[in-house]
Design an enzyme around this catalytic site. Structure first.
Site, PDB file in Angstrom:
ATOM      1  N   ASP A  96      -5.745  -0.332  84.054  1.00  0.00           N
ATOM      2  CA  ASP A  96      -6.822   0.523  83.566  1.00  0.00           C
ATOM      3  C   ASP A  96      -7.959  -0.342  83.018  1.00  0.00           C
ATOM      4  OD1 ASP A  96      -6.205  -0.213  80.900  1.00  0.00           O
ATOM      5  OD2 ASP A  96      -4.840   1.474  80.664  1.00  0.00           O
ATOM      6  N   HIS A 156      -4.494   6.639  78.116  1.00  0.00           N
ATOM      7  CA  HIS A 156      -4.262   5.718  79.228  1.00  0.00           C
ATOM      8  C   HIS A 156      -2.828   5.809  79.730  1.00  0.00           C
ATOM      9  CE1 HIS A 156      -8.146   3.650  78.692  1.00  0.00           C
ATOM     10  NE2 HIS A 156      -7.965   3.941  77.420  1.00  0.00           N
TER      11      HIS A 156
END
Length: 479
Positions: free
Chosen positions: A119, A18
């Protein structure tokens, strides 16, 4: 900076899968749009490493001071760590507990962000975007097929999911390839009354109510899944990839890159299971024997085995040194010293994959690793371990044609040394692997075209920028 330029806030969850694309998105917004960007990172070992590396390089080609990184206070989740608690649950708890700190940081800013991008694990923070009149976007750091599956999950008839889970029937995803049971994700097999399952569904619903979804893919790579998402008209879709780390000189050059410099072109198989992947002791042994039996050159990033969790290193610091890999077969290092290099724990992956001597990549199919391999024209052996990696492997092997897939034996779930030997040879030298080697070169070219001025991803990022500019103008006039 002009007052008409938007200020974008990005929030990065723990974990390299991420952090890396979020940081690369930030740099892209600075270099292509001259936006002010602030990246908020939950402070973990991984986060500190990646952030400090980014801060050491210019934020933009012109050296403008447009990129800021804010490390949020370390969140203590020790109270929930224990048997049965996955790394995903730890990340979710970490992100939820970071919300007050994020809110405080936003409230202190003189120039409030125009838009917030988070995210998958950051949806709890979207409430802060509403409080401060920010646009809110989700950044999917995986592929479009996975997101299409996720987005449709709340609407799929429960009988179909039960048939998928109990009778192993493929699950239909509107407009996309069906999801085979062997590629399914863990959360789909949960009891629908399980709080963890309910939280996943809640996250997906929140995503559908945002101003848009950024996806780390490109139109030419996944035309079918992206068309299905657009046709559904649930939420605007922005395929802006591939977002990958740039090639940078490594402090380990003398050990790794110098060794690669001595090898023939496209002769080396690179073996790495990402920043968090681990194998069992027996899997490590089989892999070692498979590499040895292949008689091919290899560069293997190896870490100690674990019998408990294939993602055992996901939230731990893994760039240290394990200088005594006694879990390898007796005599393996001595027998393979003339054609193999074993590197403990970590390697500069982008630099490795871009090296001319690399001819293949045995990978866990994390999406970062996948697109790094594609953009460097390196064919893959797909060996998925956890999360959505089985879907990635299916996409690579059956849709894109960029890999072959490791198939565990039904009896014990092991990938045998014989299969490993055959796969390595097929990717590197055998005639039957020529189509995969040719296909990956085509995909490399498509990725470069997507990012170039006038390309699909370049244009989509411009569309995203226009939405942010319009919102800023609306706020300025008090509408």
């Amino acid at each position: 900076m002009e007052a008409t330029k938007p200020h974008i806030a990005l929030l990065a969850s723990p974990g390299m899968g991420h952090l890396i694309p979020v940081l690369e998105l930030a740099k892209r917004l600075v270099s292509h749009q001259s936006f002010k960007v602030t990246v908020f990172v939950v402070a973990t070992d991984h986060a500190s490493i990646v952030s400090s590396q980014l801060l050491q390089s210019p934020a933009s080609p012109d050296g403008d001071d447009l990129l800021e990184i804010v490390l949020l206070p370390l969140i203590d989740v020790s109270d929930i760590i224990g048997p049965g608690v996955s790394f995903i649950q730890q990340i979710e708890a970490t992100m939820l507990r970071s919300v007050p700190f994020f809110r405080t940081e936003i409230s202190k800013m003189e120039s409030r962000p125009t838009a917030l991008v988070v995210d998958w694990f950051g949806t709890d923070v979207l409430e802060v975007a509403d409080e401060f009149n920010m646009l809110k976007f989700i950044f999917i750091t995986s592929n479009a097929w996975f997101f299409a599956f996720a987005l449709y999950t709340p609407e799929i008839d429960r009988k179909e999911i039960d048939e998928h889970a109990k009778n192993q029937k493929p699950l239909k995803i509107p407009g996309c390839r069906p999801l085979n049971f062997e590629d399914t994700t863990e959360f789909l097999l949960m009891d629908p009354n399980d709080p963890t399952y309910q939280r996943h569904i809640g996250v997906i619903i929140k995503m559908s109510l945002t101003d848009g979804i950024l996806v780390n893919t490109w139109d030419e790579l996944e035309p079918t899944s992206l068309k299905a998402l657009r046709d559904a008209r649930k939420v605007p879709i922005y395929p802006i990839g591939p977002l990958i780390r740039p090639i940078e000189k490594s402090v380990l050059r003398s050990e790794i890159i110098d060794w690669l410099d001595k090898q023939p072109e496209e002769s080396v198989i690179y073996v790495s299971f990402g920043s968090g992947g681990t194998l069992s002791a027996q899997e490590v042994i089989e892999l070692a024997w498979g590499l040895e039996l292949s008689q091919q050159r290899f560069l293997w990033v190896v870490r100690p085995p674990t019998e408990k969790d294939a993602a055992g290193a996901f939230l731990t610091l893994t760039n240290g040194c394990d200088c005594n890999p006694d879990y390898l077969p007796d005599g393996f290092l001595a027998r393979t010293h003339d054609r193999g290099l074993v590197v403990p724990m970590w390697a500069p992956q982008v630099e490795v994959l871009s090296h001319p001597s690399i001819g293949g990549f045995l990978t866990h199919c994390g999406w970062n690793s996948t697109i790094e391999s594609i953009t460097n024209g390196v064919p893959m052996i797909a060996w998925p371990l956890y999360a959505e990696q089985k879907m990635n492997a299916c996409l690579l092997t059956e849709d894109i044609g960029a890999s072959i897939r490791a198939t565990p034996m039904e009896s014990n779930g092991m990938v045998t040394r014989g299969d490993i030997r055959s796969m390595v040879r097929k990717i590197l030298v055998d005639h039957e692997g020529r189509n995969i080697r040719a296909r990956i070169k085509e995909l490399k070219n498509s990725a470069a075209k997507a990012l170039a001025e006038g390309g699909s991803s370049y244009n989509v990022l411009f569309q995203f920028a226009e939405i942010c500019i319009q919102h800023l103008s609306t706020k300025a006039f008090g509408a």
